[in-house]
Design a protein around this motif. Sequence first.
Motif, PDB file in Angstrom:
ATOM      1  N   GLY A 110       0.800  -1.214   0.000  1.00  0.00           N
ATOM      2  CA  GLY A 110       0.000   0.000   0.000  1.00  0.00           C
ATOM      3  C   GLY A 110       0.831   1.260   0.000  1.00  0.00           C
ATOM      4  O   GLY A 110       0.383   2.310   0.456  1.00  0.00           O
ATOM      5  N   PHE A 111       2.069   1.150  -0.488  1.00  0.00           N
ATOM      6  CA  PHE A 111       3.002   2.274  -0.563  1.00  0.00           C
ATOM      7  C   PHE A 111       3.296   2.867   0.811  1.00  0.00           C
ATOM      8  O   PHE A 111       3.620   4.043   0.936  1.00  0.00           O
ATOM      9  CB  PHE A 111       2.491   3.341  -1.543  1.00  0.00           C
ATOM     10  CG  PHE A 111       2.201   2.761  -2.905  1.00  0.00           C
ATOM     11  CD1 PHE A 111       3.232   2.438  -3.762  1.00  0.00           C
ATOM     12  CD2 PHE A 111       0.899   2.482  -3.283  1.00  0.00           C
ATOM     13  CE1 PHE A 111       2.972   1.861  -4.994  1.00  0.00           C
ATOM     14  CE2 PHE A 111       0.631   1.905  -4.516  1.00  0.00           C
ATOM     15  CZ  PHE A 111       1.674   1.600  -5.380  1.00  0.00           C
ATOM     16  N   ARG A 112       3.201   2.025   1.840  1.00  0.00           N
ATOM     17  CA  ARG A 112       3.534   2.446   3.200  1.00  0.00           C
ATOM     18  C   ARG A 112       4.946   1.990   3.549  1.00  0.00           C
ATOM     19  O   ARG A 112       5.350   0.900   3.192  1.00  0.00           O
ATOM     20  CB  ARG A 112       2.529   1.883   4.208  1.00  0.00           C
ATOM     21  CG  ARG A 112       1.150   2.524   4.106  1.00  0.00           C
ATOM     22  CD  ARG A 112       0.131   1.836   5.005  1.00  0.00           C
ATOM     23  NE  ARG A 112      -1.090   2.602   5.083  1.00  0.00           N
ATOM     24  CZ  ARG A 112      -2.043   2.599   4.147  1.00  0.00           C
ATOM     25  NH1 ARG A 112      -1.892   1.858   3.054  1.00  0.00           N
ATOM     26  NH2 ARG A 112      -3.127   3.329   4.294  1.00  0.00           N
ATOM     27  N   GLY A 113       5.655   2.824   4.249  1.00  0.00           N
ATOM     28  CA  GLY A 113       6.996   2.460   4.701  1.00  0.00           C
ATOM     29  C   GLY A 113       8.098   2.952   3.801  1.00  0.00           C
ATOM     30  O   GLY A 113       9.191   3.261   4.266  1.00  0.00           O
ATOM     31  N   GLY A 114       7.829   3.016   2.506  1.00  0.00           N
ATOM     32  CA  GLY A 114       8.851   3.488   1.576  1.00  0.00           C
ATOM     33  C   GLY A 114      10.079   2.606   1.590  1.00  0.00           C
ATOM     34  O   GLY A 114      10.003   1.387   1.703  1.00  0.00           O
ATOM     35  N   CYS A 115      11.230   3.228   1.481  1.00  0.00           N
ATOM     36  CA  CYS A 115      12.509   2.524   1.502  1.00  0.00           C
ATOM     37  C   CYS A 115      13.036   2.498   2.934  1.00  0.00           C
ATOM     38  O   CYS A 115      13.258   3.551   3.537  1.00  0.00           O
ATOM     39  CB  CYS A 115      13.512   3.216   0.579  1.00  0.00           C
ATOM     40  SG  CYS A 115      15.190   2.553   0.700  1.00  0.00           S
ATOM     41  N   GLU A 116      13.234   1.311   3.482  1.00  0.00           N
ATOM     42  CA  GLU A 116      13.692   1.212   4.858  1.00  0.00           C
ATOM     43  C   GLU A 116      15.038   1.911   5.056  1.00  0.00           C
ATOM     44  O   GLU A 116      15.238   2.648   6.020  1.00  0.00           O
ATOM     45  CB  GLU A 116      13.805  -0.257   5.279  1.00  0.00           C
ATOM     46  CG  GLU A 116      12.480  -0.962   5.469  1.00  0.00           C
ATOM     47  CD  GLU A 116      11.944  -1.568   4.178  1.00  0.00           C
ATOM     48  OE1 GLU A 116      12.490  -1.252   3.088  1.00  0.00           O
ATOM     49  OE2 GLU A 116      10.984  -2.358   4.252  1.00  0.00           O
ATOM     50  N   PHE A 117      15.953   1.680   4.123  1.00  0.00           N
ATOM     51  CA  PHE A 117      17.262   2.311   4.266  1.00  0.00           C
ATOM     52  C   PHE A 117      17.170   3.817   4.022  1.00  0.00           C
ATOM     53  O   PHE A 117      17.762   4.614   4.745  1.00  0.00           O
ATOM     54  CB  PHE A 117      18.272   1.673   3.318  1.00  0.00           C
ATOM     55  CG  PHE A 117      19.678   2.134   3.591  1.00  0.00           C
ATOM     56  CD1 PHE A 117      20.396   1.584   4.639  1.00  0.00           C
ATOM     57  CD2 PHE A 117      20.267   3.121   2.828  1.00  0.00           C
ATOM     58  CE1 PHE A 117      21.681   2.025   4.923  1.00  0.00           C
ATOM     59  CE2 PHE A 117      21.546   3.570   3.101  1.00  0.00           C
ATOM     60  CZ  PHE A 117      22.261   3.019   4.146  1.00  0.00           C
ATOM     61  N   GLY A 118      16.424   4.210   3.003  1.00  0.00           N
ATOM     62  CA  GLY A 118      16.248   5.634   2.727  1.00  0.00           C
ATOM     63  C   GLY A 118      15.591   6.364   3.879  1.00  0.00           C
ATOM     64  O   GLY A 118      15.907   7.530   4.147  1.00  0.00           O
ATOM     65  N   SER A 119      14.662   5.686   4.563  1.00  0.00           N
ATOM     66  CA  SER A 119      14.013   6.295   5.717  1.00  0.00           C
ATOM     67  C   SER A 119      15.024   6.591   6.820  1.00  0.00           C
ATOM     68  O   SER A 119      15.011   7.668   7.433  1.00  0.00           O
ATOM     69  CB  SER A 119      12.915   5.365   6.251  1.00  0.00           C
ATOM     70  OG  SER A 119      12.346   5.866   7.437  1.00  0.00           O
ATOM     71  N   LEU A 120      15.926   5.647   7.065  1.00  0.00           N
ATOM     72  CA  LEU A 120      16.978   5.883   8.061  1.00  0.00           C
ATOM     73  C   LEU A 120      17.859   7.056   7.655  1.00  0.00           C
ATOM     74  O   LEU A 120      18.186   7.925   8.473  1.00  0.00           O
ATOM     75  CB  LEU A 120      17.833   4.624   8.200  1.00  0.00           C
ATOM     76  CG  LEU A 120      17.371   3.542   9.156  1.00  0.00           C
ATOM     77  CD1 LEU A 120      18.288   2.334   9.038  1.00  0.00           C
ATOM     78  CD2 LEU A 120      17.331   4.034  10.586  1.00  0.00           C
ATOM     79  N   ALA A 121      18.259   7.077   6.386  1.00  0.00           N
ATOM     80  CA  ALA A 121      19.122   8.157   5.916  1.00  0.00           C
ATOM     81  C   ALA A 121      18.439   9.508   6.088  1.00  0.00           C
ATOM     82  O   ALA A 121      19.057  10.480   6.543  1.00  0.00           O
ATOM     83  CB  ALA A 121      19.494   7.925   4.459  1.00  0.00           C
ATOM     84  N   GLY A 122      17.170   9.580   5.729  1.00  0.00           N
ATOM     85  CA  GLY A 122      16.442  10.837   5.846  1.00  0.00           C
ATOM     86  C   GLY A 122      16.362  11.335   7.284  1.00  0.00           C
ATOM     87  O   GLY A 122      16.411  12.543   7.544  1.00  0.00           O
ATOM     88  N   GLN A 123      16.230  10.401   8.222  1.00  0.00           N
ATOM     89  CA  GLN A 123      16.128  10.797   9.624  1.00  0.00           C
ATOM     90  C   GLN A 123      17.467  11.209  10.235  1.00  0.00           C
ATOM     91  O   GLN A 123      17.512  12.066  11.116  1.00  0.00           O
ATOM     92  CB  GLN A 123      15.581   9.624  10.450  1.00  0.00           C
ATOM     93  CG  GLN A 123      14.150   9.233  10.155  1.00  0.00           C
ATOM     94  CD  GLN A 123      13.728   8.059  11.024  1.00  0.00           C
ATOM     95  OE1 GLN A 123      13.718   8.143  12.243  1.00  0.00           O
ATOM     96  NE2 GLN A 123      13.388   6.950  10.391  1.00  0.00           N
ATOM     97  N   LEU A 124      18.559  10.583   9.784  1.00  0.00           N
ATOM     98  CA  LEU A 124      19.812  10.671  10.523  1.00  0.00           C
ATOM     99  C   LEU A 124      20.915  11.482   9.870  1.00  0.00           C
ATOM    100  O   LEU A 124      21.833  11.932  10.559  1.00  0.00           O
ATOM    101  CB  LEU A 124      20.351   9.245  10.763  1.00  0.00           C
ATOM    102  CG  LEU A 124      19.478   8.348  11.637  1.00  0.00           C
ATOM    103  CD1 LEU A 124      20.008   6.916  11.610  1.00  0.00           C
ATOM    104  CD2 LEU A 124      19.452   8.856  13.070  1.00  0.00           C
ATOM    105  N   VAL A 125      20.868  11.653   8.557  1.00  0.00           N
ATOM    106  CA  VAL A 125      22.045  12.174   7.875  1.00  0.00           C
ATOM    107  C   VAL A 125      22.431  13.573   8.346  1.00  0.00           C
ATOM    108  O   VAL A 125      23.624  13.912   8.374  1.00  0.00           O
ATOM    109  CB  VAL A 125      21.838  12.139   6.350  1.00  0.00           C
ATOM    110  CG1 VAL A 125      20.805  13.162   5.889  1.00  0.00           C
ATOM    111  CG2 VAL A 125      23.151  12.320   5.619  1.00  0.00           C
TER     112      VAL A 125
END
Length: 214
Positions: free
Chosen positions: A109-124
């Motif tokens: 359902g297009f939920r969650g997106g990219c697990e790794f990309g989500s981490l990068a977006g939060q932390l970089v």
Amino acid sequence: MADQTNAPRRLTRKGQETRKRILGVAADLILKQGVAGTQIDEVRRSAGVSGSQMTHYFDDKHTLVRDVIAWQAENTLESHRHPALGRLDTFEAWRSWAEMILERQTERGFRGGCEFGSLAGQLVECEPDLRPDLAAGYEQWRDLFREGLRLMRDRGDLLPTADPDMLANALLAALQGGLLLAQTLRRAEPLRDSLRAAVAHLETFAATPLSRED
């Protein structure tokens, strides 16, 4: 494997399994709640381990998050090593890659997106000391793409002027941008269009005209 990247040495098999379970739980909670919203005690309870077990495998939350980055990076690579994709070294493999990702995200359902990309977006930006870990994950991902493209060029499937680095960057960027848009809009078109456009761009470098069987 990702769970072994920063793993303590000489873990027993039971210890390895416990550590893998903690990482899996932590990764899932972080994806759903974000890094800031996930506390180490919550991870401990959800994983069903004691406080002493948590500190045995992970000194603190920062260590846990760093190991989750490695975990997600390796899981991302594994998802691209599907038998149907081979080494991502044919045009058909790249078409299958695009459709496989679209199908997987549609099922979610297009939920969650990219697990790794989500981490990068939060932390970089907020955790600059973790940026090298995130960059290393993306470099491994890009290297996987680049190697398949290099094989295609060396075999003569791509024009000699085709640049595997440029094409790998374009494919990875199309994937990441498409995933974020599809996640935000909750519909397939951004991801479908970005992936198909990236693959179509790749096909413009074919050494010989393509048929749909190529």
